[in-house]
Write an enzyme that holds these catalytic residues in place. Sequence first.
Site, PDB file in Angstrom:
ATOM      1  N   GLU A  53      -8.813  12.707  11.961  1.00 52.84           N
ATOM      2  CA  GLU A  53      -8.093  11.526  12.471  1.00 52.84           C
ATOM      3  C   GLU A  53      -7.140  11.816  13.633  1.00 52.84           C
ATOM      4  OE1 GLU A  53      -6.494   9.032   9.409  1.00 52.84           O
ATOM      5  OE2 GLU A  53      -5.533   7.699  10.844  1.00 52.84           O
ATOM      6  N   LYS A 108       0.855  -1.194   0.000  1.00 49.04           N
ATOM      7  CA  LYS A 108       0.000   0.000   0.000  1.00 49.04           C
ATOM      8  C   LYS A 108       0.883   1.233   0.000  1.00 49.04           C
ATOM      9  CE  LYS A 108      -3.125   2.744   2.836  1.00 49.04           C
ATOM     10  NZ  LYS A 108      -4.076   2.872   3.934  1.00 49.04           N
TER      11      LYS A 108
HETATM   12  C1  ISC Z   1      -4.331  10.854   3.336  1.00 47.27           C
HETATM   13  C2  ISC Z   1      -5.510  11.354   3.664  1.00 47.27           C
HETATM   14  O1  ISC Z   1      -6.468  10.654   4.359  1.00 47.27           O
HETATM   15  C3  ISC Z   1      -6.133   9.468   5.063  1.00 47.27           C
HETATM   16  C4  ISC Z   1      -7.043   9.400   6.199  1.00 47.27           C
HETATM   17  C5  ISC Z   1      -8.263   8.779   6.131  1.00 47.27           C
HETATM   18  C6  ISC Z   1      -8.564   7.957   5.040  1.00 47.27           C
HETATM   19  C7  ISC Z   1      -7.652   7.739   4.058  1.00 47.27           C
HETATM   20  C8  ISC Z   1      -7.956   6.857   2.898  1.00 47.27           C
HETATM   21  O2  ISC Z   1      -9.027   6.264   2.871  1.00 47.27           O
HETATM   22  O3  ISC Z   1      -7.135   6.799   1.970  1.00 47.27           O
HETATM   23  C9  ISC Z   1      -6.279   8.274   4.141  1.00 47.27           C
HETATM   24  O4  ISC Z   1      -5.504   7.217   4.573  1.00 47.27           O
HETATM   25  C10 ISC Z   1      -5.899  12.736   3.332  1.00 47.27           C
HETATM   26  O5  ISC Z   1      -6.962  13.193   3.766  1.00 47.27           O
HETATM   27  O6  ISC Z   1      -5.107  13.424   2.641  1.00 47.27           O
END
Ligand code: ISC
Length: 388
Positions: free
Chosen positions: A190, A141
């Site tokens: 988050e 990932k």
């Molecule tokens: C990298 C980001 O979100 C992260 C946080 C929540 C969900 C995310 C996702 O589903 O990809 C990301 O990991 C951003 O908001 O720039």
Amino acid sequence: MTVSTPPLIPMRTPVPGDAPVPLSIDITPSTLVMSTPAHLLLADDNDEQAPLTGPLTALASQVATTLHQPGMVAAGLISFDATSSRLALCSAPRWADPLLAPYCFGCRHPSWTLKAEPEPAAYLAAVRQAQEMIKAGPLHKVVLARTMVLEADRPLTVKELLAHLPGPNARYVYAAPTGEDTWLIGASPELLVSRHGRTVATTPMAGSAPRSFDPTVDQARALALQGSGKDLQEHRLVVDAVARALAPFCEHLYVPARPQLTATSTMWHLSTPITGRLRDPGTCSLTLAAALHPTPAVCGTPENLAREVIGALEPVERGFYAGLVGWQDAAGDGEWALALRCGAVSGNTLRLYAGAGIVAGSEPEAELAETSAKFSTLLRALRVHTDL
Ligand SMILES: C=C(O[C@H]1C=CC=C(C(=O)O)[C@@H]1O)C(=O)O
């Protein structure tokens, strides 16, 4: 469908001098502003002590030796690559109730011009390249980000931008100085980690879907996210990494077996609220942050390879985006949110950042749409109308 409630964060006990919700926030160019589910913190630089600027690994011991008085806090930003920080040492932090709603009425919004950097086609190409690398292994990932540059017709002030950001479910609203007349502002969902006494909490998020103004479509997207194999796999990688990093510090660690749905005003997310009890009451919040950051929610797995891929495929430096924003007090308590849904402010310019987790099953167009939806957190708050 289960929708999560905010993570359990013990309320800070009010102390004399705490203020109620401020009607107008009194900030200077060096004030860190951070609103969390439990409180609003305003922390100013201490005139006698320059902010700490070192790497994350050095901060826990630097902060422990510098915060010599109860009530002091170190507060600010830590970069994505963890090599630099900007933590103000504040002897008289101001605490108040959280900001729950925008507090700007009838202001004149600037006119904006917008430019995507890189162009959407280049982002799609980078996502496809990352997927080729994932197919070849051992990359599982990687989170790839893009930026959107907004140019206003007049200089921007942090005060006016910040006034529009609080809103439903933007759990961490912040404005933090990054240099001489430059800031990072944002509204992140988050929590990387909080430590209150021996209680540790973290709410990793990964796996997302844009919300819809149509309630039927909105619910369908939430249900589809909850059952999406690709998103559950992307989420699991993050939860496993977070649990592995916290386990050595905790005598109990509660990791729910399945993620919940969390809603922000623009996104659905899969989230897992993890709580633990510290083995050693001397472990401070920055030690935990250093053990966790960067999680695969903002970087990838394996971490070092994902960092290299980010360096090679993202044309714009992340700086403090996807780093940490938060505070720690003299007792070692603190809260560190991920600096997401944010923009770097300088003069007339606001550069927004948004990323999406790329795994083998990703669809490039859907990842592009996800980053657009993440941009819309700030764009909508600032009344910027655009077809992304
Ligand atoms: C990298 C980001 O979100 C992260 C946080 C929540 C969900 C995310 C996702 O589903 O990809 C990301 O990991 C951003 O908001 O720039």
